[in-house]
Design a protein around this motif. Structure first.
Motif, short mmCIF file in Angstrom:
data_model
loop_
_atom_site.label_atom_id
_atom_site.label_comp_id
_atom_site.label_asym_id
_atom_site.label_seq_id
_atom_site.Cartn_x
_atom_site.Cartn_y
_atom_site.Cartn_z
N SER A 282 0.86 -1.18 0.00
CA SER A 282 0.00 0.00 0.00
C SER A 282 0.90 1.24 0.00
CB SER A 282 -0.89 -0.01 1.24
OG SER A 282 -0.08 0.07 2.39
N SER A 283 0.30 2.40 -0.26
CA SER A 283 1.14 3.59 -0.43
C SER A 283 1.88 3.97 0.85
CB SER A 283 0.31 4.76 -0.96
OG SER A 283 -0.70 5.07 -0.04
N ASP A 284 1.26 3.77 2.00
CA ASP A 284 1.99 4.14 3.23
C ASP A 284 3.14 3.17 3.51
OD1 ASP A 284 -0.11 2.30 3.87
OD2 ASP A 284 0.32 2.64 6.01
N LYS A 285 2.96 1.90 3.09
CA LYS A 285 4.05 0.92 3.25
C LYS A 285 5.20 1.27 2.30
CE LYS A 285 2.12 -2.01 6.24
NZ LYS A 285 1.17 -1.03 6.84
N ARG A 286 4.85 1.74 1.13
CA ARG A 286 5.89 2.16 0.18
C ARG A 286 6.69 3.33 0.74
NH1 ARG A 286 2.63 1.85 -5.60
NH2 ARG A 286 2.47 -0.41 -5.62
N GLN A 287 5.97 4.20 1.46
CA GLN A 287 6.62 5.33 2.08
C GLN A 287 7.64 4.88 3.12
OE1 GLN A 287 3.79 8.48 2.34
NE2 GLN A 287 5.55 9.27 1.19
N HIS A 288 7.24 3.87 3.92
CA HIS A 288 8.17 3.30 4.90
C HIS A 288 9.45 2.83 4.22
CE1 HIS A 288 5.91 3.31 8.57
NE2 HIS A 288 4.88 2.68 8.06
N LEU A 289 9.26 2.11 3.11
CA LEU A 289 10.41 1.59 2.39
C LEU A 289 11.27 2.72 1.84
CD1 LEU A 289 9.63 -1.58 0.26
CD2 LEU A 289 10.97 -1.39 2.34
N ASN A 290 10.61 3.72 1.25
CA ASN A 290 11.36 4.84 0.69
C ASN A 290 12.19 5.55 1.75
OD1 ASN A 290 10.80 4.71 -2.02
ND2 ASN A 290 8.80 5.72 -1.78
N HIS A 291 11.63 5.63 2.95
CA HIS A 291 12.34 6.24 4.07
C HIS A 291 13.61 5.43 4.38
CE1 HIS A 291 13.07 8.19 7.88
NE2 HIS A 291 12.98 7.02 8.51
N LEU A 292 13.43 4.12 4.37
CA LEU A 292 14.55 3.21 4.63
C LEU A 292 15.62 3.33 3.55
CD1 LEU A 292 14.53 1.22 7.02
CD2 LEU A 292 13.84 -0.57 5.43
N PHE A 293 15.18 3.41 2.32
CA PHE A 293 16.10 3.50 1.19
C PHE A 293 16.88 4.81 1.20
CE2 PHE A 293 13.04 0.59 -1.34
CZ PHE A 293 13.56 -0.51 -0.69
N ALA A 294 16.23 5.88 1.71
CA ALA A 294 16.92 7.17 1.79
C ALA A 294 18.10 7.08 2.74
CB ALA A 294 15.94 8.25 2.25
N LEU A 295 17.98 6.20 3.74
CA LEU A 295 19.06 6.04 4.72
C LEU A 295 20.17 5.13 4.20
CD1 LEU A 295 16.97 5.49 7.96
CD2 LEU A 295 18.40 7.48 7.47
N ASN A 296 19.81 4.22 3.33
CA ASN A 296 20.82 3.26 2.89
C ASN A 296 20.62 2.88 1.42
OD1 ASN A 296 21.99 0.47 2.44
ND2 ASN A 296 22.83 1.00 4.44
N ARG A 297 21.56 3.31 0.63
CA ARG A 297 21.46 3.11 -0.80
C ARG A 297 21.64 1.64 -1.20
NH1 ARG A 297 24.62 2.90 -4.67
NH2 ARG A 297 23.80 3.27 -6.75
N LYS A 298 22.48 0.94 -0.44
CA LYS A 298 22.75 -0.47 -0.74
C LYS A 298 21.49 -1.32 -0.59
CE LYS A 298 27.54 -1.70 -0.09
NZ LYS A 298 28.43 -2.54 0.71
N LEU A 299 20.75 -1.00 0.45
CA LEU A 299 19.52 -1.76 0.67
C LEU A 299 18.53 -1.50 -0.46
CD1 LEU A 299 18.17 -3.71 2.64
CD2 LEU A 299 17.15 -1.75 3.79
N MET A 300 18.50 -0.27 -0.92
CA MET A 300 17.62 0.05 -2.03
C MET A 300 18.03 -0.74 -3.28
SD MET A 300 16.57 3.64 -3.78
CE MET A 300 18.05 4.06 -4.64
N LYS A 301 19.33 -0.76 -3.52
CA LYS A 301 19.83 -1.49 -4.69
C LYS A 301 19.45 -2.97 -4.60
CE LYS A 301 21.86 -1.79 -8.50
NZ LYS A 301 21.40 -1.07 -9.69
#
Ligand code: ZN
Length: 411
Positions: A282-301
């Motif tokens: 859901s969109s709020d869960k995506r927001q959680h993930l985006n927040h996490l990815f902003a902190l760590n680029r490797k995890l996003m990758k």
């Protein structure tokens, strides 16, 4: 009521009621039956041969379906026969399928009840012990299985399932087209699957298998190559994606857990978010993930790599699929993601079985659905120390339920 009416209501073909006893206080009804005059076909219960003359008579008492509030038992006059092959035997009677003190239709009622309720519930309903209910249910399923037509095996699924501390791993062979489990074997060795090929299939049946969908597990692969050399091995997408999810999780732990309490707190409880596909969030869960990815680029990758790997199975042509896989592994360069480098090596080592999906489109997700059914049976039932019973139960579930819950998810 006339004698004839008792016979009509009981409705046992070929049998007539010649005596009855009603206990109004105890709410029990007892009926004595014997063969109707014209009914003289005698069959040996040992071998099924026809016997001309009975040798003597005996009696058996079985529980039958209730009449209203009256618990009913039927006493049957039976013949004993002297069979040339088996010696002195009881005749075979349609309504007496086993040595247990129940009529066939009573066992059927118990078996049908077991399809939608636990053995404990059914035991309460019928006033039987739980172990008796399970024994009846097993016979009910064995009779069903003996009479049904079994579908041809063309797409074989092989997976393992963990059945708890005592039984441990069980290998499950299944028919991917009919969606039913075919066989259970102890452990998950090459010998385990060898036993399936040897004991369950003849040479012709083995030759008919076009494809086998398995995990990247060497023992299974070598067993299949030995017993069914023309069968294409297709690595299961779900297993491969499980490996990808594991890699994402390794990155999560390396990047956050080993970097102090504050970072650990941020990523706590986010594991399932990372293992869920973007389209299912859901969109709020995506927001959680985006927040996490902003902190760590490797995890996003890592998350993006996992997401993009899914696309591999949208290709129809081997060449295109292979090109996509190569470009996917190229993205790993300079990323310093050891968990994904390991995964990439694994995929390259097994590339043949991945590309085989272009040749034979097996149904992915069936194996997972079957495992899900087995697990739900175990949760509801307990009492499955008998693997044969568990198998029949799972087969019946697959055949009677037209749609599995997990099928929809896989699609
Ligand atoms: Zn016989």
């Amino acid at each position: 009521m006339r004698r004839n009416d008792w016979t009509k209501i009981l409705g046992w073909p070929g049998y007539t009621v010649f005596q009855q006893e009603i206990d109004e206080k105890a709410k029990t009804l007892k009926l004595w039956v014997r063969r109707k005059r014209g009914n003289r076909r005698l069959i040996c219960s040992g071998c099924g041969a026809r016997i001309a003359e009975p040798s003597d008579t005996t009696e058996r008492e079985v529980r039958d379906l209730p009449w209203g509030e009256f618990r009913t038992t039927v006493v049957i006059e039976l013949y004993r026969v002297r069979c040339p092959k088996c010696g002195l035997r009881i005749e075979k009677v349609e309504q007496l399928p086993s040595k247990a003190p129940f009529s066939k239709r009573f066992e059927e009622a118990v078996g049908e009840a077991c399809e939608s309720a636990s053995a404990r519930r059914v035991a309460q309903q019928f006033g039987l012990a739980q172990s008796t209910v399970r024994a009846i249910d097993l016979r009910y399923l064995e009779r069903w299985n003996a009479l049904r037509k079994k579908p041809v095996l063309r797409h074989l699924g092989v997976d393992e399932i963990f059945l708890g501390k005592s039984v441990k791993f069980v290998t499950v062979a299944s028919n991917l087209e009919s969606g039913e489990p075919l066989w259970f074997g102890h452990e998950r060795k090459k010998e385990t699957l060898d036993e399936f090929f040897r004991t369950e299939l003849n040479a012709r049946q083995r030759g008919r298998i076009e494809a086998a969908c398995v995990d990247m597990w060497e023992p299974f692969k070598s067993s299949i190559q030995e017993w069914s050399p023309n069968c294409a091995i297709v690595y299961d997408k779900f297993h491969i994606m499980q490996h990808a999810n594991k890699a994402v999780d390794e990155v999560r732990r390396a990047e956050f857990f080993r970097k102090g309490a504050r970072m650990r707190e941020i990523v706590k409880g986010k594991r399932w978010l990372l293992l869920t596909r973007w389209v299912h969030l859901s969109s709020d869960k995506r927001q959680h993930l985006n927040h996490l990815f902003a902190l760590n680029r490797k995890l996003m990758k890592a998350y993006l790599l996992k997401e993009s790997l899914e696309r591999l199975w949208t290709y129809t042509y081997e060449g295109a699929m292979l090109r996509y896989l190569k470009s996917w592994t190229l993205q790993l360069r300079w990323q310093r993601l050891p968990a994904f480098e390991k995964l990439a090596h694994m995929l390259i080592d097994h590339v043949e079985g991945i590309l085989n999906y272009c040749r034979v489109k097996v149904r992915f997700g069936v194996v997972e659905a079957i495992n899900g059914n087995i697990k739900s049976l175990l949760r509801r039932g307990r009492g499955y120390k008998n693997l044969r019973y568990l198998l029949l139960k799972a087969q019946r579930m697959a055949v009677t339920k037209t749609e599995f819950l997990a099928f929809r998810k896989a699609a």
